[in-house]
Design a protein around this motif. Structure first.
Motif, PDB file in Angstrom:
ATOM      1  N   TYR A 337       0.559  -0.995   0.027  1.00 37.88           N
ATOM      2  CA  TYR A 337      -0.001   0.275  -0.155  1.00 37.88           C
ATOM      3  C   TYR A 337       0.555   1.127  -0.396  1.00 37.88           C
ATOM      4  O   TYR A 337       0.812   1.463  -0.643  1.00 37.88           O
ATOM      5  N   ALA A 338       1.993   1.410   1.162  1.00 38.34           N
ATOM      6  CA  ALA A 338       2.890   2.860   0.830  1.00 38.34           C
ATOM      7  C   ALA A 338       4.472   2.422   0.847  1.00 38.34           C
ATOM      8  O   ALA A 338       4.667   1.272   1.689  1.00 38.34           O
ATOM      9  N   ASN A 339       5.044   3.454  -0.244  1.00 40.74           N
ATOM     10  CA  ASN A 339       6.258   3.228   1.058  1.00 40.74           C
ATOM     11  C   ASN A 339       6.887   3.808   2.215  1.00 40.74           C
ATOM     12  O   ASN A 339       6.729   5.030   1.872  1.00 40.74           O
ATOM     13  N   VAL A 340       7.503   2.801   3.071  1.00 38.14           N
ATOM     14  CA  VAL A 340       7.603   3.184   4.716  1.00 38.14           C
ATOM     15  C   VAL A 340       8.919   3.252   4.435  1.00 38.14           C
ATOM     16  O   VAL A 340       9.135   3.907   6.210  1.00 38.14           O
ATOM     17  N   SER A 341      10.223   2.887   3.536  1.00 40.77           N
ATOM     18  CA  SER A 341      11.565   1.816   4.466  1.00 40.77           C
ATOM     19  C   SER A 341      12.582   3.592   3.810  1.00 40.77           C
ATOM     20  O   SER A 341      12.481   4.238   3.312  1.00 40.77           O
ATOM     21  N   HIS A 342      13.412   2.588   4.618  1.00 43.60           N
ATOM     22  CA  HIS A 342      14.640   3.958   4.151  1.00 43.60           C
ATOM     23  C   HIS A 342      15.228   3.493   2.794  1.00 43.60           C
ATOM     24  O   HIS A 342      16.699   3.780   2.983  1.00 43.60           O
ATOM     25  N   GLY A 343      15.213   2.555   2.151  1.00 43.47           N
ATOM     26  CA  GLY A 343      15.735   2.331   0.520  1.00 43.47           C
ATOM     27  C   GLY A 343      15.555   0.810   0.080  1.00 43.47           C
ATOM     28  O   GLY A 343      15.680   0.478  -0.672  1.00 43.47           O
ATOM     29  N   CYS A 344      15.513   0.635   1.754  1.00 41.76           N
ATOM     30  CA  CYS A 344      15.508  -1.455   1.534  1.00 41.76           C
ATOM     31  C   CYS A 344      13.613  -1.970   1.067  1.00 41.76           C
ATOM     32  O   CYS A 344      13.680  -0.814   0.920  1.00 41.76           O
ATOM     33  N   THR A 345      13.717  -3.046   0.618  1.00 45.65           N
ATOM     34  CA  THR A 345      12.312  -3.377  -0.134  1.00 45.65           C
ATOM     35  C   THR A 345      12.039  -4.105   1.426  1.00 45.65           C
ATOM     36  O   THR A 345      12.203  -5.575   1.667  1.00 45.65           O
ATOM     37  N   GLY A 346      11.482  -4.263   1.624  1.00 47.49           N
ATOM     38  CA  GLY A 346      10.911  -5.012   3.025  1.00 47.49           C
ATOM     39  C   GLY A 346       9.498  -6.103   2.594  1.00 47.49           C
ATOM     40  O   GLY A 346       8.790  -5.290   1.909  1.00 47.49           O
ATOM     41  N   MET A 347       9.563  -6.884   3.197  1.00 44.45           N
ATOM     42  CA  MET A 347       8.287  -7.743   3.237  1.00 44.45           C
ATOM     43  C   MET A 347       8.079  -8.550   4.441  1.00 44.45           C
ATOM     44  O   MET A 347       8.804  -8.151   5.453  1.00 44.45           O
ATOM     45  N   SER A 348       7.316  -9.775   4.492  1.00 45.43           N
ATOM     46  CA  SER A 348       6.882 -10.412   5.565  1.00 45.43           C
ATOM     47  C   SER A 348       8.045 -11.084   5.937  1.00 45.43           C
ATOM     48  O   SER A 348       8.642 -11.375   5.015  1.00 45.43           O
ATOM     49  N   THR A 349       7.734 -11.198   7.396  1.00 45.55           N
ATOM     50  CA  THR A 349       8.805 -12.735   7.879  1.00 45.55           C
ATOM     51  C   THR A 349       8.978 -13.585   7.040  1.00 45.55           C
ATOM     52  O   THR A 349       9.869 -14.160   6.168  1.00 45.55           O
ATOM     53  N   GLY A 350       7.735 -14.465   6.182  1.00 44.17           N
ATOM     54  CA  GLY A 350       7.881 -14.992   5.493  1.00 44.17           C
ATOM     55  C   GLY A 350       8.300 -15.390   4.316  1.00 44.17           C
ATOM     56  O   GLY A 350       8.587 -16.164   3.472  1.00 44.17           O
ATOM     57  N   ASN A 351       7.916 -14.301   3.738  1.00 47.97           N
ATOM     58  CA  ASN A 351       7.804 -14.064   2.332  1.00 47.97           C
ATOM     59  C   ASN A 351       9.599 -13.988   2.079  1.00 47.97           C
ATOM     60  O   ASN A 351      10.511 -14.049   1.389  1.00 47.97           O
TER      61      ASN A 351
END
Length: 419
Positions: A337-351
Protein backbone atom coordinates in the motif's frame (compact mmCIF):
# COMPACT_ATOMS: atom_id res chain seq x y z
CA UNK A 1 45.47 -2.14 -65.68
CA UNK A 2 43.88 -3.93 -62.74
CA UNK A 3 44.07 -2.01 -59.44
CA UNK A 4 46.26 -3.49 -56.72
CA UNK A 5 44.34 -5.60 -54.22
CA UNK A 6 43.77 -4.02 -50.81
CA UNK A 7 46.11 -4.66 -47.92
CA UNK A 8 45.17 -7.84 -46.11
CA UNK A 9 45.45 -8.60 -42.44
CA UNK A 10 46.39 -12.15 -41.53
CA UNK A 11 46.57 -13.79 -38.12
CA UNK A 12 50.25 -14.64 -37.83
CA UNK A 13 53.71 -13.76 -36.73
CA UNK A 14 57.09 -14.87 -37.93
CA UNK A 15 60.79 -14.94 -37.25
CA UNK A 16 63.80 -16.83 -38.48
CA UNK A 17 66.09 -19.00 -36.50
CA UNK A 18 67.64 -21.07 -39.29
CA UNK A 19 69.48 -20.30 -42.47
CA UNK A 20 67.34 -20.61 -45.55
CA UNK A 21 68.17 -23.53 -47.77
CA UNK A 22 68.21 -23.66 -51.52
CA UNK A 23 64.91 -23.93 -53.31
CA UNK A 24 63.75 -26.85 -55.40
CA UNK A 25 61.93 -26.76 -58.68
CA UNK A 26 58.18 -26.32 -58.60
CA UNK A 27 57.55 -28.28 -61.76
CA UNK A 28 55.95 -31.68 -61.66
CA UNK A 29 56.53 -34.59 -63.96
CA UNK A 30 54.21 -33.16 -66.58
CA UNK A 31 56.05 -29.81 -66.62
CA UNK A 32 53.02 -27.73 -65.64
CA UNK A 33 53.89 -25.61 -62.56
CA UNK A 34 50.36 -25.59 -61.17
CA UNK A 35 50.21 -29.38 -61.09
CA UNK A 36 53.17 -29.69 -58.72
CA UNK A 37 53.36 -29.93 -54.95
CA UNK A 38 54.44 -26.69 -53.25
CA UNK A 39 58.12 -26.01 -53.80
CA UNK A 40 60.61 -24.99 -51.10
CA UNK A 41 60.44 -21.18 -51.07
CA UNK A 42 63.52 -20.64 -48.92
CA UNK A 43 65.41 -18.69 -51.58
CA UNK A 44 62.47 -16.35 -52.24
CA UNK A 45 61.93 -15.00 -48.73
CA UNK A 46 64.01 -13.38 -46.02
CA UNK A 47 63.39 -12.48 -42.40
CA UNK A 48 64.68 -9.93 -39.92
CA UNK A 49 66.15 -11.53 -36.85
CA UNK A 50 68.69 -14.17 -35.78
CA UNK A 51 69.72 -16.89 -38.23
CA UNK A 52 70.78 -19.70 -35.96
CA UNK A 53 73.68 -20.24 -33.56
CA UNK A 54 71.23 -20.79 -30.71
CA UNK A 55 70.14 -17.17 -30.74
CA UNK A 56 66.63 -16.21 -29.73
CA UNK A 57 64.33 -13.56 -31.13
CA UNK A 58 63.86 -10.28 -29.31
CA UNK A 59 60.12 -10.20 -28.44
CA UNK A 60 60.31 -6.41 -28.20
CA UNK A 61 60.88 -6.04 -31.94
CA UNK A 62 58.27 -6.35 -34.71
CA UNK A 63 58.85 -9.16 -37.16
CA UNK A 64 59.13 -8.90 -40.91
CA UNK A 65 59.08 -11.28 -43.87
CA UNK A 66 60.01 -10.04 -47.35
CA UNK A 67 59.98 -11.54 -50.85
CA UNK A 68 63.02 -11.17 -53.13
CA UNK A 69 61.07 -10.15 -56.24
CA UNK A 70 61.04 -13.48 -58.06
CA UNK A 71 57.78 -14.34 -56.32
CA UNK A 72 55.33 -12.97 -53.79
CA UNK A 73 54.08 -13.86 -50.33
CA UNK A 74 50.48 -15.04 -50.24
CA UNK A 75 50.07 -15.86 -46.55
CA UNK A 76 51.98 -15.96 -43.28
CA UNK A 77 50.68 -17.67 -40.15
CA UNK A 78 52.34 -18.51 -36.88
CA UNK A 79 51.21 -19.99 -33.61
CA UNK A 80 53.03 -20.60 -30.37
CA UNK A 81 53.05 -23.80 -28.39
CA UNK A 82 49.99 -22.74 -26.38
CA UNK A 83 47.92 -21.97 -29.47
CA UNK A 84 48.25 -18.17 -29.46
CA UNK A 85 48.26 -16.41 -32.83
CA UNK A 86 49.79 -13.01 -33.49
CA UNK A 87 48.32 -10.60 -36.01
CA UNK A 88 50.27 -9.32 -38.99
CA UNK A 89 49.73 -7.35 -42.17
CA UNK A 90 50.61 -8.29 -45.76
CA UNK A 91 51.05 -5.47 -48.25
CA UNK A 92 49.09 -5.25 -51.49
CA UNK A 93 51.79 -6.64 -53.72
CA UNK A 94 52.77 -9.52 -51.47
CA UNK A 95 56.30 -8.19 -51.07
CA UNK A 96 56.32 -7.63 -47.31
CA UNK A 97 54.60 -8.90 -44.21
CA UNK A 98 55.08 -7.46 -40.72
CA UNK A 99 53.66 -8.26 -37.30
CA UNK A 100 51.13 -5.87 -35.79
CA UNK A 101 50.75 -7.35 -32.31
CA UNK A 102 53.37 -8.36 -29.75
CA UNK A 103 55.10 -11.67 -29.45
CA UNK A 104 55.28 -13.59 -26.22
CA UNK A 105 58.58 -13.91 -24.41
CA UNK A 106 60.07 -17.34 -23.72
CA UNK A 107 57.82 -18.93 -26.33
CA UNK A 108 58.28 -21.24 -29.31
CA UNK A 109 56.53 -20.45 -32.57
CA UNK A 110 55.83 -22.47 -35.69
CA UNK A 111 55.70 -20.25 -38.78
CA UNK A 112 54.15 -21.14 -42.14
CA UNK A 113 54.92 -18.90 -45.12
CA UNK A 114 53.10 -19.44 -48.42
CA UNK A 115 54.35 -17.94 -51.69
CA UNK A 116 53.86 -18.17 -55.41
CA UNK A 117 56.37 -17.60 -58.18
CA UNK A 118 55.87 -15.64 -61.41
CA UNK A 119 54.27 -18.68 -63.04
CA UNK A 120 51.75 -18.97 -60.21
CA UNK A 121 53.24 -22.15 -58.74
CA UNK A 122 52.77 -22.39 -54.94
CA UNK A 123 55.71 -22.40 -52.56
CA UNK A 124 55.94 -23.04 -48.87
CA UNK A 125 58.37 -22.67 -45.98
CA UNK A 126 57.87 -23.86 -42.40
CA UNK A 127 60.10 -22.55 -39.61
CA UNK A 128 60.27 -22.76 -35.84
CA UNK A 129 61.85 -20.22 -33.53
CA UNK A 130 62.15 -19.29 -29.90
CA UNK A 131 61.79 -15.88 -28.30
CA UNK A 132 64.03 -14.75 -25.47
CA UNK A 133 63.40 -13.33 -22.04
CA UNK A 134 62.08 -9.78 -21.65
CA UNK A 135 64.60 -7.24 -20.41
CA UNK A 136 62.34 -6.11 -17.60
CA UNK A 137 61.03 -8.04 -14.63
CA UNK A 138 57.84 -6.03 -14.20
CA UNK A 139 54.78 -8.19 -14.58
CA UNK A 140 51.10 -7.48 -15.03
CA UNK A 141 49.17 -10.19 -13.19
CA UNK A 142 45.44 -10.78 -13.51
CA UNK A 143 43.02 -12.10 -10.90
CA UNK A 144 39.60 -13.20 -12.14
CA UNK A 145 36.36 -13.08 -10.19
CA UNK A 146 34.01 -14.09 -8.75
CA UNK A 147 35.23 -17.21 -7.02
CA UNK A 148 34.43 -20.53 -8.70
CA UNK A 149 30.84 -21.66 -8.14
CA UNK A 150 27.28 -21.39 -9.43
CA UNK A 151 25.68 -17.97 -9.90
CA UNK A 152 22.61 -16.29 -11.28
CA UNK A 153 22.41 -15.17 -14.90
CA UNK A 154 23.20 -11.54 -14.00
CA UNK A 155 26.66 -12.19 -12.55
CA UNK A 156 29.43 -10.23 -14.34
CA UNK A 157 32.99 -11.50 -14.56
CA UNK A 158 35.77 -9.32 -13.18
CA UNK A 159 39.48 -9.00 -13.95
CA UNK A 160 41.70 -7.23 -11.41
CA UNK A 161 45.10 -6.07 -12.71
CA UNK A 162 48.17 -5.83 -10.48
CA UNK A 163 49.26 -2.57 -12.15
CA UNK A 164 47.37 0.31 -13.76
CA UNK A 165 47.06 0.36 -17.56
CA UNK A 166 46.05 3.76 -18.98
CA UNK A 167 47.18 3.79 -22.60
CA UNK A 168 44.47 2.61 -25.00
CA UNK A 169 46.85 0.61 -27.18
CA UNK A 170 48.21 -1.17 -24.11
CA UNK A 171 44.68 -1.78 -22.88
CA UNK A 172 43.91 -3.39 -26.22
CA UNK A 173 46.84 -5.79 -25.76
CA UNK A 174 45.56 -6.74 -22.31
CA UNK A 175 41.93 -7.06 -23.32
CA UNK A 176 42.74 -9.15 -26.39
CA UNK A 177 44.45 -11.69 -24.13
CA UNK A 178 41.50 -12.10 -21.73
CA UNK A 179 39.39 -14.89 -23.17
CA UNK A 180 35.84 -15.77 -22.17
CA UNK A 181 34.10 -18.89 -23.44
CA UNK A 182 30.47 -19.72 -22.70
CA UNK A 183 28.54 -22.90 -23.39
CA UNK A 184 25.91 -22.15 -24.68
CA UNK A 185 27.56 -19.22 -26.49
CA UNK A 186 26.69 -15.67 -25.44
CA UNK A 187 27.85 -12.48 -27.14
CA UNK A 188 29.70 -10.33 -24.62
CA UNK A 189 32.46 -7.78 -24.09
CA UNK A 190 34.94 -6.43 -21.54
CA UNK A 191 34.45 -2.93 -20.10
CA UNK A 192 37.26 -0.97 -18.40
CA UNK A 193 35.86 0.20 -15.07
CA UNK A 194 39.13 1.96 -14.23
CA UNK A 195 42.87 1.56 -14.89
CA UNK A 196 43.08 -1.69 -12.91
CA UNK A 197 39.67 -3.31 -13.22
CA UNK A 198 37.58 -4.76 -16.06
CA UNK A 199 34.08 -6.25 -16.02
CA UNK A 200 32.70 -8.70 -18.59
CA UNK A 201 29.01 -9.22 -19.29
CA UNK A 202 26.96 -10.59 -22.18
CA UNK A 203 24.74 -8.42 -24.32
CA UNK A 204 21.80 -10.05 -22.55
CA UNK A 205 21.87 -12.07 -19.34
CA UNK A 206 23.87 -15.30 -19.36
CA UNK A 207 21.97 -18.39 -20.53
CA UNK A 208 20.58 -20.54 -17.74
CA UNK A 209 22.62 -23.66 -16.91
CA UNK A 210 25.66 -22.27 -18.75
CA UNK A 211 29.32 -23.10 -18.21
CA UNK A 212 31.58 -20.06 -18.44
CA UNK A 213 35.37 -20.12 -18.53
CA UNK A 214 37.71 -17.14 -18.41
CA UNK A 215 41.46 -17.32 -18.88
CA UNK A 216 44.40 -15.06 -19.72
CA UNK A 217 46.81 -15.50 -22.63
CA UNK A 218 48.84 -12.56 -21.36
CA UNK A 219 51.74 -14.51 -19.88
CA UNK A 220 54.97 -13.47 -21.57
CA UNK A 221 53.29 -10.89 -23.83
CA UNK A 222 54.87 -7.43 -24.08
CA UNK A 223 52.44 -4.70 -23.02
CA UNK A 224 54.87 -1.78 -22.98
CA UNK A 225 58.64 -1.25 -22.94
CA UNK A 226 58.79 -2.03 -19.24
CA UNK A 227 55.71 -4.18 -18.64
CA UNK A 228 55.03 -7.79 -19.58
CA UNK A 229 52.12 -10.08 -18.93
CA UNK A 230 52.29 -12.44 -15.98
CA UNK A 231 50.49 -15.64 -15.16
CA UNK A 232 46.81 -15.84 -14.23
CA UNK A 233 44.74 -18.64 -12.74
CA UNK A 234 41.80 -19.49 -15.02
CA UNK A 235 38.27 -19.47 -13.66
CA UNK A 236 35.21 -21.62 -14.31
CA UNK A 237 31.71 -20.76 -13.13
CA UNK A 238 28.26 -22.05 -13.95
CA UNK A 239 24.83 -20.44 -13.94
CA UNK A 240 21.65 -21.78 -12.40
CA UNK A 241 18.08 -21.04 -13.40
CA UNK A 242 17.17 -17.64 -14.83
CA UNK A 243 15.74 -15.98 -11.70
CA UNK A 244 14.55 -12.38 -12.02
CA UNK A 245 12.70 -10.47 -9.30
CA UNK A 246 10.87 -7.32 -10.42
CA UNK A 247 9.75 -4.79 -7.81
CA UNK A 248 7.24 -2.12 -8.87
CA UNK A 249 7.69 0.67 -6.35
CA UNK A 250 4.48 2.40 -7.44
CA UNK A 251 2.25 -0.67 -6.96
CA UNK A 252 4.26 -1.88 -3.94
CA UNK A 253 4.54 -5.39 -5.33
CA UNK A 254 7.32 -7.83 -6.21
CA UNK A 255 6.98 -10.61 -8.78
CA UNK A 256 9.60 -13.35 -9.07
CA UNK A 257 10.17 -15.29 -12.31
CA UNK A 258 12.11 -18.49 -12.85
CA UNK A 259 13.03 -19.33 -16.45
CA UNK A 260 10.35 -16.94 -17.67
CA UNK A 261 7.55 -18.33 -15.49
CA UNK A 262 6.04 -16.43 -12.56
CA UNK A 263 6.64 -18.39 -9.36
CA UNK A 264 5.61 -15.91 -6.62
CA UNK A 265 4.07 -12.48 -6.22
CA UNK A 266 4.07 -10.61 -2.91
CA UNK A 267 3.40 -7.20 -1.34
CA UNK A 268 6.41 -5.05 -0.44
CA UNK A 269 7.34 -1.59 0.73
CA UNK A 270 10.25 0.42 -0.73
CA UNK A 271 11.93 3.74 0.08
CA UNK A 272 9.82 6.64 1.26
CA UNK A 273 10.35 10.25 0.10
CA UNK A 274 13.91 11.31 0.82
CA UNK A 275 15.05 7.66 0.94
CA UNK A 276 13.79 6.42 -2.42
CA UNK A 277 14.94 2.98 -3.56
CA UNK A 278 17.24 3.01 -6.55
CA UNK A 279 15.69 2.14 -9.90
CA UNK A 280 17.26 -0.27 -12.32
CA UNK A 281 18.89 -3.66 -12.35
CA UNK A 282 20.88 -4.88 -9.36
CA UNK A 283 22.54 -8.23 -8.80
CA UNK A 284 22.40 -10.26 -5.59
CA UNK A 285 25.75 -9.82 -3.79
CA UNK A 286 25.17 -12.14 -0.85
CA UNK A 287 22.74 -13.32 1.83
CA UNK A 288 22.83 -12.83 5.62
CA UNK A 289 20.33 -14.46 7.96
CA UNK A 290 20.75 -11.72 10.56
CA UNK A 291 22.00 -8.17 10.03
CA UNK A 292 22.12 -5.25 12.43
CA UNK A 293 20.90 -2.16 10.54
CA UNK A 294 21.51 1.32 11.93
CA UNK A 295 20.49 4.69 10.58
CA UNK A 296 23.96 6.07 11.22
CA UNK A 297 25.29 3.82 8.43
CA UNK A 298 23.36 5.89 5.86
CA UNK A 299 23.97 9.26 7.44
CA UNK A 300 21.00 9.53 9.84
CA UNK A 301 22.24 11.00 13.15
CA UNK A 302 21.37 9.43 16.48
CA UNK A 303 18.39 11.07 18.11
CA UNK A 304 16.80 11.98 14.78
CA UNK A 305 13.16 11.10 14.23
CA UNK A 306 14.41 8.87 11.37
CA UNK A 307 17.01 7.09 13.51
CA UNK A 308 16.78 3.31 13.81
CA UNK A 309 18.77 0.36 15.15
CA UNK A 310 17.24 -2.99 14.15
CA UNK A 311 18.10 -6.68 14.00
CA UNK A 312 16.91 -7.76 10.55
CA UNK A 313 16.33 -11.34 9.40
CA UNK A 314 16.62 -12.95 5.96
CA UNK A 315 18.57 -10.08 4.41
CA UNK A 316 19.51 -10.41 0.71
CA UNK A 317 22.09 -7.75 -0.18
CA UNK A 318 21.96 -5.90 -3.54
CA UNK A 319 24.32 -2.94 -2.92
CA UNK A 320 27.49 -2.53 -0.87
CA UNK A 321 26.07 0.62 0.70
CA UNK A 322 23.39 -1.40 2.48
CA UNK A 323 20.35 -1.90 0.28
CA UNK A 324 18.71 -5.24 0.98
CA UNK A 325 15.58 -7.23 0.36
CA UNK A 326 14.67 -8.31 3.90
CA UNK A 327 12.04 -9.17 6.48
CA UNK A 328 10.27 -6.10 7.84
CA UNK A 329 7.52 -7.34 10.20
CA UNK A 330 7.10 -3.80 11.60
CA UNK A 331 5.79 -2.52 8.23
CA UNK A 332 3.47 -5.37 7.21
CA UNK A 333 0.47 -3.02 7.39
CA UNK A 334 2.05 -0.78 4.71
CA UNK A 335 3.31 -3.54 2.45
CA UNK A 336 1.32 -3.50 -0.76
CA UNK A 337 0.00 0.00 0.00
CA UNK A 338 2.77 2.51 0.79
CA UNK A 339 6.50 3.07 0.69
CA UNK A 340 7.78 3.55 4.24
CA UNK A 341 11.34 2.13 4.29
CA UNK A 342 14.70 3.91 4.27
CA UNK A 343 15.58 2.46 0.85
CA UNK A 344 15.42 -1.29 1.31
CA UNK A 345 12.67 -3.53 -0.02
CA UNK A 346 10.74 -4.83 2.99
CA UNK A 347 8.34 -7.76 3.13
CA UNK A 348 6.81 -10.14 5.65
CA UNK A 349 9.08 -12.57 7.44
CA UNK A 350 7.57 -15.52 5.59
CA UNK A 351 8.03 -13.90 2.19
CA UNK A 352 11.55 -12.78 3.06
CA UNK A 353 12.49 -16.29 4.12
CA UNK A 354 11.12 -17.69 0.85
CA UNK A 355 13.03 -15.08 -1.16
CA UNK A 356 16.21 -15.78 0.81
CA UNK A 357 15.91 -19.51 0.13
CA UNK A 358 15.13 -19.15 -3.60
CA UNK A 359 17.74 -16.70 -4.86
CA UNK A 360 21.52 -16.96 -5.15
CA UNK A 361 24.42 -14.61 -5.82
CA UNK A 362 24.16 -13.27 -9.36
CA UNK A 363 20.36 -13.39 -9.55
CA UNK A 364 18.68 -10.26 -10.88
CA UNK A 365 16.66 -7.83 -8.74
CA UNK A 366 15.07 -5.08 -10.83
CA UNK A 367 13.25 -2.03 -9.43
CA UNK A 368 10.91 0.00 -11.62
CA UNK A 369 8.73 3.09 -11.10
CA UNK A 370 10.63 4.39 -8.09
CA UNK A 371 11.33 8.10 -7.67
CA UNK A 372 14.94 7.26 -6.84
CA UNK A 373 17.99 7.56 -9.07
CA UNK A 374 19.10 4.70 -11.29
CA UNK A 375 21.59 2.26 -9.78
CA UNK A 376 25.15 3.32 -10.73
CA UNK A 377 26.89 0.88 -13.08
CA UNK A 378 29.96 0.50 -10.84
CA UNK A 379 31.17 1.14 -7.33
CA UNK A 380 28.17 0.04 -5.28
CA UNK A 381 27.61 -3.50 -6.47
CA UNK A 382 26.86 -4.76 -9.95
CA UNK A 383 24.86 -2.14 -11.81
CA UNK A 384 26.51 -3.22 -15.06
CA UNK A 385 23.17 -3.98 -16.71
CA UNK A 386 22.07 -0.36 -16.39
CA UNK A 387 24.36 0.56 -19.28
CA UNK A 388 22.96 0.00 -22.75
CA UNK A 389 24.89 -2.49 -24.86
CA UNK A 390 26.09 0.38 -27.05
CA UNK A 391 27.48 2.25 -24.06
CA UNK A 392 28.92 -0.93 -22.59
CA UNK A 393 30.92 -1.52 -25.75
CA UNK A 394 32.33 2.01 -25.51
CA UNK A 395 34.22 0.85 -22.43
CA UNK A 396 36.12 -1.74 -24.47
CA UNK A 397 39.56 -0.88 -25.84
CA UNK A 398 38.86 -3.21 -28.77
CA UNK A 399 35.24 -2.44 -29.63
CA UNK A 400 34.84 1.27 -28.87
CA UNK A 401 33.65 2.98 -32.02
CA UNK A 402 32.98 -0.26 -33.92
CA UNK A 403 29.52 -1.02 -35.37
CA UNK A 404 27.18 -2.79 -32.99
CA UNK A 405 27.13 -6.53 -33.44
CA UNK A 406 29.90 -9.11 -33.09
CA UNK A 407 33.19 -8.40 -34.85
CA UNK A 408 35.30 -11.19 -36.33
CA UNK A 409 37.28 -11.27 -33.09
CA UNK A 410 34.10 -11.48 -31.04
CA UNK A 411 32.74 -14.28 -33.21
CA UNK A 412 35.98 -16.20 -32.73
CA UNK A 413 35.71 -15.65 -28.97
CA UNK A 414 32.16 -17.05 -28.99
CA UNK A 415 33.17 -20.35 -30.53
CA UNK A 416 32.70 -22.95 -27.78
CA UNK A 417 35.66 -24.99 -26.66
CA UNK A 418 35.63 -28.58 -25.52
CA UNK A 419 34.52 -28.88 -21.93
Amino acid sequence: MNPSPPTRTVVSCTLLVIALSASVTACGSDGHPLSAAPYDAADQISFNGPTGDGKKADPDKPLEVTADGSGRITDVTAVDATGRYVAGELDAGGGRWHSTSPLAANARYTVRVSTENRDGAPGRRVLTFDTGKPLTKKRLNVTFGPRAGTYGVGQPLTAELSRPVKDKAQRAVVERALKVDSMPAAEGAWHWVDDKKLHYRPKEYWPAKATIRVRSNLHGVRISDRLWGGRAKPLRITTGDRVIAVTDASSHWMTVYRNGKEIRSMPVTTGKPGFETRNGVKVVLGKERLVRMRGTSIGIPRGSSESYDLRVHYATRVTWSGEYVHAAPWSVGSQGYANVSHGCTGMSTGNAEWFFDNVREGDVVKVVNSQGNTMAPFGNGYGDWNLTWKNWRKGSALLSGTPEGPSAEERARLRPESV
